[in-house]
Design a protein around this motif. Structure first.
Motif, PDB file in Angstrom:
ATOM      1  N   GLY A   5       7.303  -0.803 -21.374  1.00 58.80           N
ATOM      2  CA  GLY A   5       5.817  -0.602 -21.555  1.00 58.80           C
ATOM      3  C   GLY A   5       5.340  -1.689 -20.400  1.00 58.80           C
ATOM      4  N   LYS A   6       5.934  -2.137 -19.779  1.00 54.61           N
ATOM      5  CA  LYS A   6       5.398  -3.042 -18.686  1.00 54.61           C
ATOM      6  C   LYS A   6       4.846  -2.426 -17.189  1.00 54.61           C
ATOM      7  N   ALA A   7       5.092  -1.244 -17.074  1.00 54.36           N
ATOM      8  CA  ALA A   7       4.823  -0.574 -15.920  1.00 54.36           C
ATOM      9  C   ALA A   7       4.835   0.981 -16.364  1.00 54.36           C
ATOM     10  N   ILE A   8       3.906   1.565 -15.245  1.00 54.14           N
ATOM     11  CA  ILE A   8       3.739   3.121 -15.541  1.00 54.14           C
ATOM     12  C   ILE A   8       4.032   3.962 -14.268  1.00 54.14           C
ATOM     13  N   ASP A  30       1.455  -1.603 -12.404  1.00 56.26           N
ATOM     14  CA  ASP A  30       1.542  -2.677 -13.364  1.00 56.26           C
ATOM     15  C   ASP A  30       0.745  -2.428 -14.525  1.00 56.26           C
ATOM     16  N   VAL A  31       0.962  -2.654 -15.846  1.00 54.44           N
ATOM     17  CA  VAL A  31       0.196  -2.428 -16.955  1.00 54.44           C
ATOM     18  C   VAL A  31      -0.752  -3.499 -17.284  1.00 54.44           C
ATOM     19  N   LEU A  48      -0.743  -1.418  -7.772  1.00 57.18           N
ATOM     20  CA  LEU A  48       0.410  -0.829  -7.105  1.00 57.18           C
ATOM     21  C   LEU A  48       1.681  -1.604  -6.899  1.00 57.18           C
ATOM     22  N   LEU A  49       2.728  -1.426  -7.580  1.00 56.75           N
ATOM     23  CA  LEU A  49       3.921  -2.190  -7.339  1.00 56.75           C
ATOM     24  C   LEU A  49       4.782  -1.661  -6.470  1.00 56.75           C
ATOM     25  N   ARG A  50       4.878  -0.237  -6.400  1.00 51.99           N
ATOM     26  CA  ARG A  50       5.860   0.167  -5.755  1.00 51.99           C
ATOM     27  C   ARG A  50       5.463   1.994  -5.314  1.00 51.99           C
ATOM     28  N   ASP A  78      -0.335  -0.293   4.768  1.00 48.13           N
ATOM     29  CA  ASP A  78       0.194   0.394   3.604  1.00 48.13           C
ATOM     30  C   ASP A  78       1.761   0.647   3.632  1.00 48.13           C
ATOM     31  N   THR A  79       2.463  -0.452   2.929  1.00 44.12           N
ATOM     32  CA  THR A  79       3.856  -0.665   3.050  1.00 44.12           C
ATOM     33  C   THR A  79       4.639  -0.146   1.882  1.00 44.12           C
ATOM     34  N   GLY A  80       3.942   0.227   0.924  1.00 45.06           N
ATOM     35  CA  GLY A  80       4.497   0.777  -0.197  1.00 45.06           C
ATOM     36  C   GLY A  80       4.428  -0.391  -1.654  1.00 45.06           C
ATOM     37  N   PHE A  81       4.088  -1.433  -1.128  1.00 41.94           N
ATOM     38  CA  PHE A  81       4.008  -2.599  -1.971  1.00 41.94           C
ATOM     39  C   PHE A  81       2.608  -3.021  -2.069  1.00 41.94           C
ATOM     40  N   MET A  82       2.484  -3.744  -3.259  1.00 44.33           N
ATOM     41  CA  MET A  82       0.946  -4.425  -3.506  1.00 44.33           C
ATOM     42  C   MET A  82       1.004  -5.657  -2.551  1.00 44.33           C
ATOM     43  N   ASP A  83       0.110  -6.116  -1.852  1.00 45.49           N
ATOM     44  CA  ASP A  83       0.114  -7.431  -0.978  1.00 45.49           C
ATOM     45  C   ASP A  83      -0.821  -8.269  -1.457  1.00 45.49           C
ATOM     46  N   ASP A  84      -1.402  -8.047  -2.796  1.00 43.39           N
ATOM     47  CA  ASP A  84      -2.328  -9.266  -3.090  1.00 43.39           C
ATOM     48  C   ASP A  84      -2.434  -8.978  -4.656  1.00 43.39           C
ATOM     49  N   THR A  85      -1.149  -9.927  -5.381  1.00 42.60           N
ATOM     50  CA  THR A  85      -1.048  -9.834  -6.762  1.00 42.60           C
ATOM     51  C   THR A  85      -0.385 -10.980  -7.146  1.00 42.60           C
ATOM     52  N   GLU A  86      -0.716 -11.572  -8.149  1.00 40.57           N
ATOM     53  CA  GLU A  86       0.079 -12.853  -8.556  1.00 40.57           C
ATOM     54  C   GLU A  86       1.277 -12.549  -9.103  1.00 40.57           C
ATOM     55  N   TYR A  87       1.799 -11.239  -9.448  1.00 44.27           N
ATOM     56  CA  TYR A  87       3.318 -10.796  -9.791  1.00 44.27           C
ATOM     57  C   TYR A  87       3.932  -9.863  -8.763  1.00 44.27           C
TER      58      TYR A  87
END
Length: 772
Positions: A73-76, A89-90, A95-97, A152-161
């Protein structure tokens, strides 16, 4: 069916009746939390709590076609129209990936987790320890410089996680994300991030009882996919034309015209269960390598942009000197004029005008701050992002190299030692190149600094100001800068990504030293210093893709179609027919097995679908339920396979809108009143049928090509009655989706009116305690 008045309870209470601006087309409950994810017709993803508090809303900019929660339940996972599967990310929707495994719309997703801990050959618990944290600080993240983005590399570039932080908990248990697209392609990815297999259902061959024939599907469209909880079986519900082929020599000829219908395929995915320990380790290393690869890519992009902007500012200012020289009718160049000024022979009018009027003391200081500041920023990006990412990749690829030598376990999943060794060599080369780049960058920045200090001193002298407090400058470095660096830029040459094979000039002494080190390290490529960093990174990434393609190909070959169940004929009209369907697995407590045995037979598949009225004569307004399709697939070829099934007749005056398995033992039906004259009028209801109490009948399947004879279930025709079942009325006609959460005892209904109404219903406490 029970008719006692005490059993006629209303099992749900209405909690919310909320209007939304746009109609909901997809809805999924979080498996662990009181969260409901909804997709609107305008392709917005909304996340609400059970108390109807909205947490966040995101809009991918493309049409959302499917939705699925990660088991914890931590990602969708979100399937998009262009074939992309993105993970969010929930907590904040970031965007994580994103994976581009498909080329067309992703129509269904299923994310399943292995319920058993991994054990070794001796039966003890087997856990994989990631040793990277022993030798390295926390992994670097994608660099960010104010005013610049990495793209746009496919990963989030500004998140604490980071994706690694979020996935650490899920990687304690092995899980697989399945995605099916509109063209019949099914892709598998471990942890939702590492692609590990692909299968085309059109290429699936299922032998029939007649060894001279095999069955195939043509023009198939996937409706649902469901992976068993032991990861051993995948059920694919699809519609298409089932064809019987006859093998004659090397050619295959079609034996008769097939029929268009609804079918179920059973795929053998036991390789995920048999090799989950090996796949777990490979996927963990490969996923982190991919993440660090994105860090390097983003670092190179940021560095190239930062240095390019600084050099543009430099040339924009200093190119005016060349124009002044031309205007004054001189034949010299800018370098020659500066060298003349350095030697003290003369100060030409163009140089005097440029230094005093065009550039000035403030202009030199500003230019020095821009160029030297860019050099320092590049050094920070290398030290904080690029270099540690490359070193972590080197360590992880070394771990994979060690695993690849364990041939008995890892060659079976396609981990090739030669390809991994090549990838390790490419990583080593880029680490050496980064060291060389840092030395070159430091030298260039120092020369720029000396040049600007000298210009500042010259301007002060020309303006007859005291210069006793000026920093000393190295005239030799200024000469080198004017002769070699004023026009050419070695830093830019190393960073820029060119399609052409750009060769960097290296002195013979350096090349000889490189060859000695390469031979000493066992490397075969001695020309890596002649390539740009971008070119070397491209070679490293290509070697990774080639190395990880082998497990992908090996696993794909081992995913085979073992059974095919024709369900019901369908009209072959070009317009797609929307049929309520549901595919789920639940655990059979009477057939539970220990972890040493395969889990086939422990988890029973449960297939439900609405029977189209025109498909079978004398059968109308019915729901078909089949269970045990994958329990004994090996018996199909012997001609004695059987499964259990029945037909539920919907009460007269109602038709099924959607259905779902609830609490692994109940079927939830969403029904509309047929007498409704418009979408805004009429009534609807939610009905719950206890599946465990239904009298299933055994149905034999002589061959896989014969269509399932629904009329054989006439003795198992169950009539549902509104007064006998658990029913909750709804004062509006409704449309799909019906979202059901077996973990929290809640459901929701979306009413079709001029505005979308969302109903969230919760089960009574008495009913919850009775069921549990």
């Amino acid at each position: 069916m029970e008719t006692d008045e005490s059993q006629r309870v209303v099992p749900f209470q209405l909690q919310f009746d909320k209007p939304l601006a746009s109609q909901i087309k997809i809805a999924e409950w979080n498996p662990e939390k009181d969260l409901l994810a909804m997709v609107t017709e305008d392709s917005k993803l909304l996340l609400h709590r059970f108390n109807w508090q909205r947490l966040w809303t995101i809009s991918p900019g493309r049409s959302i076609t499917s939705l699925c929660w990660r088991p914890d339940g931590k990602a969708i996972a979100v399937g998009l129209e262009d074939g992309t599967v993105s993970l969010h990310d929930v907590e904040n929707g970031k965007l994580l990936r994103s994976l581009k495994s498909h080329t067309v719309a992703v129509v269904c997703l299923n994310w399943e987790e292995d319920g058993q801990q991994i054990r070794d050959d001796f039966g003890s618990m087997s856990t994989y320890e990631d040793r990277t944290s022993r030798f390295f600080p926390p992994a670097p993240r994608v660099p960010r410089i104010q005013g610049l983005v990495s793209g746009d590399t496919g990963f989030m570039d500004d998140t604490e996680y980071s994706f690694q932080d979020l996935s650490s908990s899920s990687q304690q248990r092995f899980n697989i994300l399945c995605s099916g697209d509109r063209d019949g392609i099914i892709c598998f990815s471990i942890f939702g991030s590492f692609p590990i297999g692909k299968i085309d259902i059109h290429a699936c061959c299922v032998p029939s009882s007649d060894t001279q024939f095999e069955c195939r599907l043509l023009n198939a469209s996937i409706h649902k996919v469901a992976l068993s909880k032991d990861l051993c079986r995948l059920v694919v519900m699809c519609s298409g034309e089932l064809i019987k082929y006859r093998e004659e020599s090397e050619n295959k000829q079609m034996a008769g015209r097939g029929m268009h219908g609804l079918h179920c395929l059973a795929l053998d995915t036991s390789i995920f269960w048999k090799r989950k320990s090996e796949l777990h380790q490979v996927a963990q290393q490969a996923s982190n390598i991919e993440e660090m690869t994105e860090v390097i890519r983003a670092s190179l992009s940021v560095m190239s942009k930062q240095w390019s902007d600084a050099m543009h500012t430099f040339h924009e200012k200093f190119d005016s000197l060349s124009n002044l020289i031309v205007r004054h009718g001189l034949d010299s160049s800018s370098q020659e004029e500066f060298l003349s000024l350095l030697g003290g022979a003369r100060t030409s009018p163009p140089v005097h005008q440029f230094l005093v009027n065009s550039l000035g003391e403030a202009g030199v200081k500003r230019m020095s701050k821009v160029v030297c500041g860019a050099g320092k920023e590049l050094q920070l990006v290398v030290l904080n992002h690029l270099q540690p990412a490359a070193e972590i990749i080197g360590f992880r690829i070394g771990e994979l190299k060690g695993l690849s030598r364990w041939r008995a376990h890892y060659q079976s999943i396609g981990l090739d030692e030669t390809l991994i060794s090549t990838a390790a060599e490419k990583v080593g080369m880029i680490i050496v190149q980064v060291e060389w780049f840092m030395r070159l960058l430091s030298s260039v920045v120092q020369q720029f600094s000396n040049f600007f200090n000298w210009l500042l001193k010259c301007i002060k002298i020309l303006m007859q100001e005291p210069s006793d407090q000026l920093l000393p400058y190295n005239s030799e470095l200024v000469v080198i800068f004017l002769k070699f660096l004023y026009d050419q830029d070695p830093v830019r040459q190393l960073l820029e990504a060119s399609d052409a094979d750009q060769i960097i000039d290296i002195d013979m002494e350096t090349m000889q030293r490189v060859k000695e080190l390469s031979h000493f390290g066992g490397f075969s490529d001695c020309e890596y210093l002649r390539r740009t960093l971008a070119k070397q990174f491209h070679q490293m990434e290509s070697s990774f893709n080639e190395a990880f393609l082998m497990p992908f190909t090996s696993i794909s070959r081992k995913i085979l179609c073992v059974d095919l169940l024709p369900l019901v004929p369908l009209p072959s009209s070009p317009v797609s027919l929307k049929i309520p369907t549901s595919v789920s697995y639940y655990e059979d407590a009477f057939q539970a097995v220990s972890y040493q045995q395969t889990c086939q037979g422990r988890f029973v598949d449960f297939i439900s679908f609405q029977v189209p009225d025109a498909s079978v004569s004398n059968i109308a307004n019915c729901i078909a339920i089949v269970r045990g399709f994958t329990c004994d697939s090996s018996a199909v070829n012997k001609g004695n396979a059987s499964l259990e099934a029945l037909l539920l007749h919907i009460p007269d005056g109602y038709h099924c809108v959607d259905l779902s398995l609830y609490k692994e033992s109940q079927i939830v039906l969403l029904l509309n009143d047929r007498t409704s004259s418009s979408e805004s009028s009429g009534d609807a209801c939610m009905m719950i049928v206890q599946a465990t109490d239904l009298p299933f009948a055994s149905i034999s399947r002589p061959t896989c090509i014969n269509y399932w004879k629904l009329h054989e279930l006439k003795d198992s025709f169950i009539y549902l009655h509104m007064e006998n079942e658990k029913v909750r009325s709804i004062p509006h006609s409704v449309i799909a989706p019906l979202a059901v959460s077996s973990s929290r005892g809640v459901a929701c209904v979306f009413a079709a009116r001029k505005r979308a109404l969302v109903y969230i219903l919760e089960e009574d406490e008495d009913e919850v305690s009775e069921t549990e």
